[in-house]
Structures are given as C-alpha cells and as structure tokens.
Write an enzyme that holds these catalytic residues in place. Structure first.
Site, PDB file in Angstrom:
ATOM      1  N   ARG A  57       0.854  -1.184   0.000  1.00 43.56           N
ATOM      2  CA  ARG A  57       0.000   0.000   0.000  1.00 43.56           C
ATOM      3  C   ARG A  57       0.890   1.234   0.000  1.00 43.56           C
ATOM      4  O   ARG A  57       2.109   1.140   0.099  1.00 43.56           O
ATOM      5  CB  ARG A  57      -1.028   0.008   1.152  1.00 43.56           C
ATOM      6  N   GLY A  58       0.207   2.401  -0.126  1.00 46.31           N
ATOM      7  CA  GLY A  58       0.962   3.625  -0.344  1.00 46.31           C
ATOM      8  C   GLY A  58       1.056   3.849  -1.846  1.00 46.31           C
ATOM      9  O   GLY A  58       1.382   2.921  -2.607  1.00 46.31           O
ATOM     10  N   ALA A  59       0.751   5.075  -2.266  1.00 44.84           N
ATOM     11  CA  ALA A  59       0.567   5.326  -3.700  1.00 44.84           C
ATOM     12  C   ALA A  59       1.739   4.883  -4.581  1.00 44.84           C
ATOM     13  O   ALA A  59       1.529   4.130  -5.549  1.00 44.84           O
ATOM     14  CB  ALA A  59       0.251   6.809  -3.902  1.00 44.84           C
ATOM     15  N   ARG A 100      -7.610  -0.620  -6.691  1.00 45.15           N
ATOM     16  CA  ARG A 100      -7.907   0.500  -5.785  1.00 45.15           C
ATOM     17  C   ARG A 100      -8.096   1.760  -6.638  1.00 45.15           C
ATOM     18  O   ARG A 100      -7.383   1.942  -7.621  1.00 45.15           O
ATOM     19  CB  ARG A 100      -6.780   0.723  -4.752  1.00 45.15           C
ATOM     20  N   GLN A 207      -2.162   2.566   9.934  1.00 50.49           N
ATOM     21  CA  GLN A 207      -0.865   2.621   9.215  1.00 50.49           C
ATOM     22  C   GLN A 207       0.169   3.441   9.996  1.00 50.49           C
ATOM     23  O   GLN A 207       1.369   3.173   9.916  1.00 50.49           O
ATOM     24  CB  GLN A 207      -1.054   3.227   7.814  1.00 50.49           C
ATOM     25  N   ASP A 248      -2.049  10.731  -2.239  1.00 50.04           N
ATOM     26  CA  ASP A 248      -2.463   9.671  -3.173  1.00 50.04           C
ATOM     27  C   ASP A 248      -2.823  10.208  -4.548  1.00 50.04           C
ATOM     28  O   ASP A 248      -2.731   9.507  -5.543  1.00 50.04           O
ATOM     29  CB  ASP A 248      -3.636   8.880  -2.605  1.00 50.04           C
ATOM     30  N   ASN A 258      -5.406  12.292   0.412  1.00 48.80           N
ATOM     31  CA  ASN A 258      -4.511  11.451   1.211  1.00 48.80           C
ATOM     32  C   ASN A 258      -5.383  10.704   2.216  1.00 48.80           C
ATOM     33  O   ASN A 258      -6.616  10.901   2.284  1.00 48.80           O
ATOM     34  CB  ASN A 258      -3.436  12.296   1.901  1.00 48.80           C
ATOM     35  N   LYS A 259      -4.760   9.863   2.990  1.00 48.20           N
ATOM     36  CA  LYS A 259      -5.469   9.013   3.957  1.00 48.20           C
ATOM     37  C   LYS A 259      -6.498   9.799   4.764  1.00 48.20           C
ATOM     38  O   LYS A 259      -6.234  10.918   5.195  1.00 48.20           O
ATOM     39  CB  LYS A 259      -4.431   8.362   4.871  1.00 48.20           C
TER      40      LYS A 259
HETATM   41  O1  MRU Z   1      -4.603   3.177   2.243  1.00 52.12           O
HETATM   42  P1  MRU Z   1      -3.130   3.391   2.123  1.00 52.12           P
HETATM   43  O2  MRU Z   1      -2.362   2.848   3.270  1.00 52.12           O
HETATM   44  O3  MRU Z   1      -2.603   2.922   0.780  1.00 52.12           O
HETATM   45  O4  MRU Z   1      -2.961   4.984   2.156  1.00 52.12           O
HETATM   46  C1  MRU Z   1      -1.672   5.506   1.993  1.00 52.12           C
HETATM   47  C2  MRU Z   1      -1.602   6.968   2.148  1.00 52.12           C
HETATM   48  O5  MRU Z   1      -2.584   7.640   2.313  1.00 52.12           O
HETATM   49  C3  MRU Z   1      -0.243   7.579   1.982  1.00 52.12           C
HETATM   50  O6  MRU Z   1      -0.126   8.733   2.761  1.00 52.12           O
HETATM   51  C4  MRU Z   1      -0.022   7.956   0.508  1.00 52.12           C
HETATM   52  O7  MRU Z   1      -0.286   6.879  -0.331  1.00 52.12           O
HETATM   53  C5  MRU Z   1       1.339   8.452   0.271  1.00 52.12           C
HETATM   54  S1  MRU Z   1       2.562   7.193   0.362  1.00 52.12           S
HETATM   55  C6  MRU Z   1       4.054   7.872  -0.035  1.00 52.12           C
END
Ligand code: MRU
Length: 362
Positions: A57-59, A100, A207, A248, A258-259
């Site tokens: 996970r994470g963009a 996603r 996270q 994201d 973002n999250k």
């Molecule tokens: O749902 P996730 O854990 O994939 O969400 C991730 C985030 O919101 C991060 O802050 C974002 O992807 C940036 S990662 C460098």
C-alpha cells in the site's frame, strides 16, 4: 501465496526475482509490526489481491507493484501471437486498475506499461516482455530516486529541535525507496537535525501506529504515537512546529487526496499557525483533474471500522461510513515537496511550471 521464512533485517518493500518468468516478492504489511514476512506473488491475481488487501500500500508502491503485476499477467500469453498478446496485456492492465481507485500512481504506472507495447507494434511478444520487465524496473528505480530527491528538497523545511506530526505512512513501506514524507524527516535527521516525530495512529487500519512508528524506531528517530483525536491538543501544547504527509492524488490546482483524517489535521494545523506540507513525486499529480472534487474516493468495507482492532468494537450491523481518503484543499497546504523542487505557494500556475513540463511522456 506461499510464505517465506521470517528474516532478521527487513527486506525491501517489494522486489522482483528472476527474468521475464520471475516473481514479485513483497512485505505483507498487514502483518506488521508483529511479523515482517515476505510473500511471493506468482500471478496477476496475487498482485491484485495484495493491493486490494493493503499487503502492499501507499501510492508509489502500488504503482510499482502494478507494473510488476502486469509482467506477471502476460506470462501465460508468452507463446501467443502479437494480437492475442496485446489483448491479454490490456485485459490485465484493466483488471489491475480495478484494485484500488484513489492513488493515481496505479493508473500512471499501468499507462506507462501499456505505452511500451503500443509504441512497438512490430516486435514479437518475447521482445515486448523483456521491455515490459525493463519498464517496471525503471519505474521502481525512478521511484527510489524520486524519494531521495524529495528528501533532499524537503529537509530544508524542517529545523533542528522541531516537533513534526505525520499521518498514515508515507515512508519506505509506501514506496520503493525511503518514502516521501518520511524521506524528508530521514534527510533532515541525517543532516543532524534533532526532530521529535508525532505519528497519528491513523484509524481505521492504523498505518501510522503499525508502520510509521516501525520505520522510525528502526531508524532511531524519536517518535511518539498518538491517537488521531489527540493531534489538536498536541498542537495546542506547542509540541508540533510542522506537519508533513504524503499524497495519493494531487489535482491540477493542488487539492490533495490522502489518507482519511489528513484534512482534519490540515485544518488543525491552520488553526494553530503550523505549516502543513505534502511530499509527493510527480507521479502522484493528476493534471487531468482541475480540482479535488473529481478525485475518486475509495470506500472500504464496514468491518475495518467495526472489527478493525482484531475484535468487535461496535454493534452487529451498525451503519458504517468508511471512506479511505479525504481531500485537503490547496489553500491549507503551505508547500508541496516534489523530486523537482518545492511548490510554494500551492496553485495551478506553480504546479504547471514544475510538474506540467514532465507530462505526459514521463
Ligand atoms: O490506504 P493506504 O495505506 O494505501 O494509504 C496511503 C496513504 O494515504 C499515503 O499517505 C499515501 O499513499 C502516500 S505514500 C508515499
């Protein structure tokens, strides 16, 4: 998916093993921080599932995983003629794109992979497969380089002795490199700046608690875990001088997805006169969207909220709303740190100047 044995030193967030018939290995982030285990993805379905379930996970990491997922997905078409190979490739890319919806890096990476095949219509599948693997490896390498550059550009924004609050995980686990928001913190710490990080736990999937604190503890950077609901008070107490998060998807005007919870943190930062920074590579910008209202927000299952801590914490069948992301309007963002430099003030013109020039052939 077969499991590998537990290792002592943390393995890379994700890595490819072998040639065109190889496999993708990645840390199963759903097991952290209790266990650091890698899983092998042998099929495109394995990769889709790993992305959907947040094993990866994470963009940026999602983009890299999807690129390798496409390499896996065309393996069964190796002996096909070019027409059938291309049909399979686009079918696989369309499928991965459903894993996603919010992180634009997923679609950006898949588009890059499609262009490899579309740009060489006369090559046989064997040659295209080599090029696809090469492109995935390039995306991974560039991501590592982007993280390092973001760290270099962002470190100047943090001063010795500051408290820095972050939300979710925008570290090495979210990228192929050192992360985005955490890369800035790592780079500032490497310059000798003493920072005190406050990590929001980041409900519902934690996270921040599970991943960000894990990374910072490993790096020896002081980190204090707080519940999301404590951020405002911690700011009020004067413990935080900067906020930095990842992203994201960033629209052309700087509105940033973002999250979930990031928007609240940005409002709190504004109320306390604390700069709110976003750190993200150019692959996270979506210049096709004029503002954040058009960013698709992922809705996730209710049980992540009602059973998210491993036990039931709400009545059976209670109505749940579980958007995985929110959008922070550009007006609340003091600067966006990219691998190309710092965008400040955050507006369409500044974004076009820094990021527009590297689209769409990046
Ligand atoms: O749902 P996730 O854990 O994939 O969400 C991730 C985030 O919101 C991060 O802050 C974002 O992807 C940036 S990662 C460098």
């Amino acid at each position: 998916m077969p499991m590998a044995s537990r290792t002592n030193a943390p393995p890379p967030t994700l890595h490819w093993v072998g040639g065109v018939d190889g496999r993708l290995w990645l840390i199963d982030q759903t097991r952290l921080p209790v266990e650091c285990r890698e899983i092998e993805c042998a099929t495109v379905e394995d990769v889709w599932d790993a992305i959907r379930r947040l094993r990866v996970r994470g963009a940026p990491a999602i983009g890299v995983a999807a690129a390798y997922g496409l390499v896996l997905g065309v393996q069964p078409a190796a002996a096909d003629d070019r027409g059938r190979f291309d049909a399979r490739l686009h079918e696989v890319a369309d499928y991965l794109a459903t894993s996603r919806p919010t992180a634009v890096n997923l679609f950006w990476a898949l588009d890059r992979m499609r262009r490899v095949a579309d740009g060489a219509p006369n090559l046989p599948p064997a040659a295209i497969r080599e090029r696809l693997l090469g492109e995935a490896q390039t995306i991974e390498r560039e991501d590592r380089e982007m993280c390092a550059a973001i760290g270099r550009h962002g470190a100047a924004l943090l001063a010795d002795g500051q408290g820095v609050l972050t939300h979710c995980n925008a570290g090495g686990l979210a990228t192929a490199g050192d992360g985005t928001a955490l890369a800035v913190i790592f780079a500032a710490a490497a310059q000798g700046k003493r920072l005190q990080v406050y990590a929001d736990e980041t409900r519902p999937l934690l996270q921040g608690a599970r991943l960000t604190t894990w990374e910072l503890v490993q790096r020896g950077i002081p980190v204090t875990l707080i519940c999301d609901s404590m951020a405002g008070w911690v700011m009020r107490e004067g413990r935080v001088q900067a906020v930095i998060t990842g992203a994201d998807r960033i629209a052309a005007n700087g509105d940033t997805a973002n999250k979930i919870g990031t928007y609240s943190v940005a409002l709190l930062a504004r109320a306390h006169g604390i700069p709110f920074y976003v750190a993200a590579p150019s692959s996270t910008f979506d210049l096709s969207l004029s503002s954040g209202t058009a960013i698709p927000i992922e809705q996730r299952p209710a049980d992540e909220v009602t059973h998210g801590l491993g036990r039931q914490t709400a009545p059976e069948n209670v109505d749940v709303y579980n958007p995985a992301f929110d959008v922070t309007p550009a007006e609340h963002i003091a600067a966006i740190i990219t691998e190309r430099g710092v965008i400040r003030p955050v507006n369409s013109e500044a974004i076009e100047t820094l990021v527009g020039s590297i689209r769409p052939d990046d």
